[in-house]
Design a protein around this motif. Structure first.
Motif, PDB file in Angstrom:
ATOM      1  N   THR A 103     -30.504 -39.197  24.535  1.00 32.39           N
ATOM      2  CA  THR A 103     -29.777 -38.167  24.119  1.00 32.39           C
ATOM      3  C   THR A 103     -30.846 -37.783  22.868  1.00 32.39           C
ATOM      4  OG1 THR A 103     -27.924 -37.256  22.558  1.00 32.39           O
ATOM      5  CG2 THR A 103     -28.982 -39.583  22.089  1.00 32.39           C
ATOM      6  N   ARG A 107     -29.950 -32.074  16.660  1.00 32.21           N
ATOM      7  CA  ARG A 107     -30.243 -30.818  17.824  1.00 32.21           C
ATOM      8  C   ARG A 107     -31.223 -29.970  16.806  1.00 32.21           C
ATOM      9  NH1 ARG A 107     -26.890 -30.189  21.704  1.00 32.21           N
ATOM     10  NH2 ARG A 107     -28.553 -29.417  22.439  1.00 32.21           N
ATOM     11  N   THR A 206     -22.944 -27.831  23.170  1.00 38.74           N
ATOM     12  CA  THR A 206     -23.758 -28.626  24.049  1.00 38.74           C
ATOM     13  C   THR A 206     -23.504 -30.049  23.471  1.00 38.74           C
ATOM     14  OG1 THR A 206     -25.724 -27.891  23.788  1.00 38.74           O
ATOM     15  CG2 THR A 206     -24.366 -27.570  25.830  1.00 38.74           C
ATOM     16  N   GLN A 207     -23.704 -30.890  24.134  1.00 39.07           N
ATOM     17  CA  GLN A 207     -23.691 -32.491  23.809  1.00 39.07           C
ATOM     18  C   GLN A 207     -25.407 -32.757  23.678  1.00 39.07           C
ATOM     19  OE1 GLN A 207     -21.201 -35.575  25.453  1.00 39.07           O
ATOM     20  NE2 GLN A 207     -19.484 -33.888  25.854  1.00 39.07           N
ATOM     21  N   TYR A 209     -26.568 -34.628  26.246  1.00 40.31           N
ATOM     22  CA  TYR A 209     -27.657 -35.573  27.077  1.00 40.31           C
ATOM     23  C   TYR A 209     -27.951 -35.818  28.249  1.00 40.31           C
ATOM     24  CZ  TYR A 209     -24.192 -38.776  24.715  1.00 40.31           C
ATOM     25  OH  TYR A 209     -23.262 -39.291  23.301  1.00 40.31           O
ATOM     26  N   ARG A 283     -17.724 -39.611  26.816  1.00 43.22           N
ATOM     27  CA  ARG A 283     -17.821 -37.834  26.378  1.00 43.22           C
ATOM     28  C   ARG A 283     -17.932 -37.019  28.047  1.00 43.22           C
ATOM     29  NH1 ARG A 283     -21.677 -37.495  21.107  1.00 43.22           N
ATOM     30  NH2 ARG A 283     -21.581 -35.191  20.689  1.00 43.22           N
ATOM     31  N   GLN A 284     -18.867 -37.840  28.373  1.00 42.84           N
ATOM     32  CA  GLN A 284     -19.024 -36.988  29.848  1.00 42.84           C
ATOM     33  C   GLN A 284     -17.611 -36.328  30.474  1.00 42.84           C
ATOM     34  OE1 GLN A 284     -21.805 -36.447  30.678  1.00 42.84           O
ATOM     35  NE2 GLN A 284     -22.327 -37.267  28.785  1.00 42.84           N
TER      36      GLN A 284
END
Length: 311
Positions: A103, A107, A206-207, A209, A283-284
Motif C-alpha cells: 500500500t 498518497r 481510491t485505496q 493497495y 477494505r477490498q
C-alpha cells in the motif's frame, strides 16, 4: 514538451505483451509478470534477486488485465496488480489468489487520475455529467471513474464510459472522440507531459493497495519460491523508497520511458509491504461493492477467499 506523435506509440511498443516463458512448471523457475516494466525494474535496480536459488522468467504487460489473464491461464505464476483489477478478475472466476499486499504510505497527486485536454471544461467530478470518458474495463482507472461518479452523485446513465486499451484511450482523447481518460502511471505522467491536466485525482477516492497475485497451481507447487520472492520484493520496495533516482534510471532503461516520465512513475507509485489481515480484506469489499453497484460485476465469490493470509 514531449512530441505527441511518437511518445505514446513508443510506450505501446515498449509495453507490448511479451511472449510468456514456456519452460513452465520447473521447480527452479518462477515466471513473473511485470506490468509496464515496474516489478522487473524494481528488482533489477535494487539487486534484490542477487543470489536467488531459482531462475526468474519475466514477461511484460501493458496493463493489469493482460497480466491477470496470463496468471489466470497458468502462463505466468505471479505478478503485481492493483486492487480493482484483482477483484474484477477474481469475481470473473479466475483461479487466482492474492499472496502479498502493498500500500502507498502517503498518497501523492497523479498516481491515478482522470486527465482531460487543457481546454476542457471538466474541472471536477461533477463536470463528468454528459461526457464520454475512456478507461480500461476492470482497471484502477475504471474504479476511479466509478468512485468519482459516486462522489458527485452521478449514475451510470450520466456518464458514457468507453472501454479502451491505454494506447487507444490516449488516441481517442487526442481526436476528441472522448472527453477524458481515467488512467494510472506512467500514462498520467505521459498525458501531462503532452499538455493535458488532471481533472479528478485518485487521492481520497481510491485505496492505493496493490497485490501480488498467483495462480492456484503456483501456490500449491511453488510456495517456497513465492515466499522467497515476496521477501526479496519487500526489501526492494524499502530500497526504492529511499532511492527514487536510482530506481527511475533503471526503469527508464528497461521500459524506454523518457527519464522525466520514469522519475514521475517512480515518485508517485511508491508502496511498502503490509500483511494481509482482516482490515485489508474488509477494505477490498468496498472495491467489489462499487463494481457491483454499477452492474460491472455479477458474481459473488466471497472476498475473504481471494487471499492467502500467509504462505
Amino acid at each position: 514538451m514531449i512530441d505527441r506523435r511518437n511518445l505514446l506509440a513508443g510506450i505501446a511498443t515498449t509495453f507490448a505483451l511479451a511472449a510468456c516463458g514456456q519452460s513452465g512448471g520447473g521447480e527452479g523457475v518462477l515466471r513473473v509478470g511485470s506490468q509496464k516494466g515496474g516489478t522487473k525494474s524494481l528488482m533489477l535496480a535494487s539487486g534484490a534477486l542477487d543470489g536467488a536459488p531459482y531462475k526468474i522468467e519475466w514477461s511484460e504487460f501493458p496493463a493489469a488485465q493482460n497480466l491477470l489473464e496470463a496468471i489466470g491461464s497458468g502462463a505466468v505464476d505471479t505478478g503485481l496488480v492493483g486492487d480493482a483489477p484483482f477483484q474484477f478478475a477474481y469475481q470473473a472466476g479466475s483461479p487466482i489468489k492474492a499472496v502479498g499486499a502493498q500500500t502507498t504510505q502517503t498518497r501523492v497527486p497523479g498516481a491515478i487520475a482522470l486527465v482531460v485536454p487543457a481546454a476542457s471544461p471538466i474541472r471536477d467530478a461533477k463536470g463528468l455529467k454528459g461526457k464520454r470518458i475512456a478507461t480500461t474495463r476492470g482497471s484502477v482507472g475504471h474504479y476511479l471513474l466509478l468512485r468519482a461518479m459516486l462522489s458527485a452523485g452521478l449514475s451510470a446513465k450520466d456518464v458514457k464510459t468507453v472501454f479502451l486499451a491505454p494506447s487507444d484511450s490516449r488516441a481517442a482523447m487526442q481526436t476528441g472522440a472522448v472527453d477524458g481518460w481515467s488512467t494510472w502511471q506512467p500514462y498520467v505522467a505521459t498525458s501531462l507531459a503532452e499538455g493535458d491536466r488532471i481533472a479528478v485525482d485518485g487521492r481520497g477516492l481510491t485505496q492505493g493497495y496493490g497485490f501480488d497475485i498467483a495462480h492456484e497451481s503456483a501456490i500449491r507447487d511453488k510456495r517456497a519460491l513465492l515466499a522467497d520472492f515476496l521477501q526479496r520484493e519487500a526489501k526492494a520496495l524499502q530500497w526504492a523508497s529511499a532511492h527514487v533516482d536510482d530506481f527511475a534510471r533503471v526503469l527508464s532503461l528497461e521500459t524506454g520511458l523518457p527519464p522525466a516520465i520514469a522519475k514521475e512513475m517512480a515518485s508517485t507509485g511508491g508502496r511498502l509491504p503490509v500483511p494481509i489481515d482482516r482490515e485489508v480484506i474488509e477494505r477490498q469489499q468496498v472495491v467489489l461493492d462499487t463494481f457491483r453497484q454499477f452492474g460491472e460485476v455479477k458474481a459473488d465469490r466471497p472476498v475473504k477467499d481471494a487471499f492467502v493470509i500467509k504462505l
